[in-house]
Enzyme design. Structure first.
Site, PDB file in Angstrom:
ATOM      1  CG  ASP A  69     -31.671  -9.395  31.112  1.00 15.72           C
ATOM      2  OD1 ASP A  69     -32.763  -9.485  31.703  1.00 15.72           O
ATOM      3  OD2 ASP A  69     -30.637 -10.001  31.504  1.00 15.72           O
ATOM      4  CE  LYS A  96     -34.409  -3.304  33.567  1.00 13.16           C
ATOM      5  NZ  LYS A  96     -34.623  -4.568  32.822  1.00 13.16           N
ATOM      6  CG  ASP A 102     -29.065   3.522  40.660  1.00 13.57           C
ATOM      7  OD1 ASP A 102     -28.371   2.906  39.826  1.00 13.57           O
ATOM      8  OD2 ASP A 102     -30.012   4.267  40.345  1.00 13.57           O
ATOM      9  CG  ASN A 131     -37.072  -1.732  37.119  1.00 16.62           C
ATOM     10  OD1 ASN A 131     -37.405  -0.596  37.438  1.00 16.62           O
ATOM     11  ND2 ASN A 131     -35.957  -2.304  37.525  1.00 16.62           N
TER      12      ASN A 131
HETATM   13  P1  ITT Z   1     -37.502  -6.521  33.647  1.00 16.72           P
HETATM   14  O1  ITT Z   1     -38.955  -6.725  33.886  1.00 16.72           O
HETATM   15  O2  ITT Z   1     -37.242  -5.475  32.592  1.00 16.72           O
HETATM   16  O3  ITT Z   1     -36.721  -7.776  33.400  1.00 16.72           O
HETATM   17  P2  ITT Z   1     -35.817  -6.319  36.064  1.00 16.72           P
HETATM   18  O4  ITT Z   1     -35.694  -5.251  37.110  1.00 16.72           O
HETATM   19  O5  ITT Z   1     -36.039  -7.716  36.515  1.00 16.72           O
HETATM   20  O6  ITT Z   1     -36.939  -5.838  35.031  1.00 16.72           O
HETATM   21  P3  ITT Z   1     -33.149  -6.910  34.912  1.00 16.72           P
HETATM   22  O7  ITT Z   1     -33.205  -8.367  35.081  1.00 16.72           O
HETATM   23  O8  ITT Z   1     -32.666  -6.394  33.607  1.00 16.72           O
HETATM   24  O9  ITT Z   1     -34.549  -6.205  35.148  1.00 16.72           O
HETATM   25  O10 ITT Z   1     -32.275  -6.171  36.010  1.00 16.72           O
HETATM   26  C1  ITT Z   1     -31.267  -6.743  36.740  1.00 16.72           C
HETATM   27  C2  ITT Z   1     -31.149  -6.054  38.075  1.00 16.72           C
HETATM   28  O11 ITT Z   1     -30.319  -4.919  37.922  1.00 16.72           O
HETATM   29  C3  ITT Z   1     -32.473  -5.587  38.679  1.00 16.72           C
HETATM   30  O12 ITT Z   1     -32.433  -5.840  40.070  1.00 16.72           O
HETATM   31  C4  ITT Z   1     -32.461  -4.088  38.427  1.00 16.72           C
HETATM   32  O13 ITT Z   1     -33.153  -3.379  39.428  1.00 16.72           O
HETATM   33  C5  ITT Z   1     -30.967  -3.788  38.473  1.00 16.72           C
HETATM   34  N1  ITT Z   1     -30.609  -2.639  37.639  1.00 16.72           N
HETATM   35  C6  ITT Z   1     -30.646  -2.566  36.290  1.00 16.72           C
HETATM   36  N2  ITT Z   1     -30.289  -1.346  35.848  1.00 16.72           N
HETATM   37  C7  ITT Z   1     -30.018  -0.623  36.967  1.00 16.72           C
HETATM   38  C8  ITT Z   1     -29.627   0.703  37.204  1.00 16.72           C
HETATM   39  O14 ITT Z   1     -29.454   1.571  36.224  1.00 16.72           O
HETATM   40  N3  ITT Z   1     -29.453   1.082  38.476  1.00 16.72           N
HETATM   41  C9  ITT Z   1     -29.656   0.237  39.481  1.00 16.72           C
HETATM   42  N4  ITT Z   1     -30.033  -1.016  39.363  1.00 16.72           N
HETATM   43  C10 ITT Z   1     -30.225  -1.455  38.108  1.00 16.72           C
END
Ligand code: ITT
Length: 194
Positions: A71, A18, A153, A15
């Site tokens: 995470d 991030k 968001d 992602n």
């Molecule tokens: P990784 O490859 O880093 O795991 P991911 O998007 O799957 O990427 P996570 O499991 O940590 O990452 O994220 C959990 C969810 O929360 C995921 O759908 C993200 O898009 C969302 N998320 C995390 N931080 C956010 C933020 O600052 N604003 C909006 N959504 C967020």
């Protein structure tokens, strides 16, 4: 602590959003960081720190360099903490529309939309493994608001604000986000243990 030859720590994630938010924070705190796109396997756990630690271990094994991973989880009170550690899966499946439907159907009053957005940052360089966590409290909006946003968001309104993360400019979001606290804690440790 083991450093890479270029003294850059790799932020490993599928992602890019991030990393885009992490870069100015880490740079400002004196950490050299680069992006490495990878889809990492996640262990099943209710604890973000456990998932992050294992993800970082996998990432380090794959790259052979010092890494950080993140995470995140959105924990909604009226849903007993759901989607929590499963936030990524839930986003890919029922999405924001599904979450709002669940909240509308839950027995809680419409004022009870309290939630917590949490982040766990894990560092791994093959000899050292550390995790850093932070959270922000807020509420889930009645409907998505804001443009050009990602993830949750459009529906997360941090306490003390009336805008969703998606309605904020990048600097305001970074100032209010769960990610920032965890990255600051990491950077403080990292720059002093050089
Ligand atoms: P990784 O490859 O880093 O795991 P991911 O998007 O799957 O990427 P996570 O499991 O940590 O990452 O994220 C959990 C969810 O929360 C995921 O759908 C993200 O898009 C969302 N998320 C995390 N931080 C956010 C933020 O600052 N604003 C909006 N959504 C967020």
């Amino acid at each position: 602590m083991r450093r890479s030859s270029d003294n850059v720590v790799r932020f490993v994630s599928s992602n890019r959003h991030k990393y885009d938010e992490a870069l100015p924070i880490l740079k400002g705190l004196g950490v050299r960081v680069g992006y490495e796109r990878a889809l990492l396997q996640e262990v099943q756990s209710d604890e973000l720190a456990v998932i992050a630690r294992e993800k970082a271990r996998n990432a380090h094994r794959r790259l052979g360099m010092p890494v950080i991973v993140e995470d995140d989880g959105l924990f909604i009170e009226a849903l007993g903490g759901f989607p929590g550690a499963y936030s990524s899966y839930v986003m890919r499946t029922i999405g924001i529309a599904g979450i709002l439907k669940l909240l509308d159907g839950s027995s809680s009053s419409s004022s009870d939309r309290r939630a917590r957005f949490s982040a766990a940052i894990a560092y791994d360089d093959g000899s050292e493994s550390r995790t850093f966590e932070a959270s922000v409290r807020g509420t889930i909006s009645e409907a998505p608001r804001g443009e050009k946003s990602w993830g949750y968001d459009p529906v997360f309104v941090p306490d003390g604000q009336d805008k969703t993360f998606a309605e904020m400019g990048p600097d305001q979001k970074i100032g209010a986000s769960h990610r920032t606290g965890a990255l600051r804690a990491f950077a403080e440790w990292y720059v002093t243990s050089a």
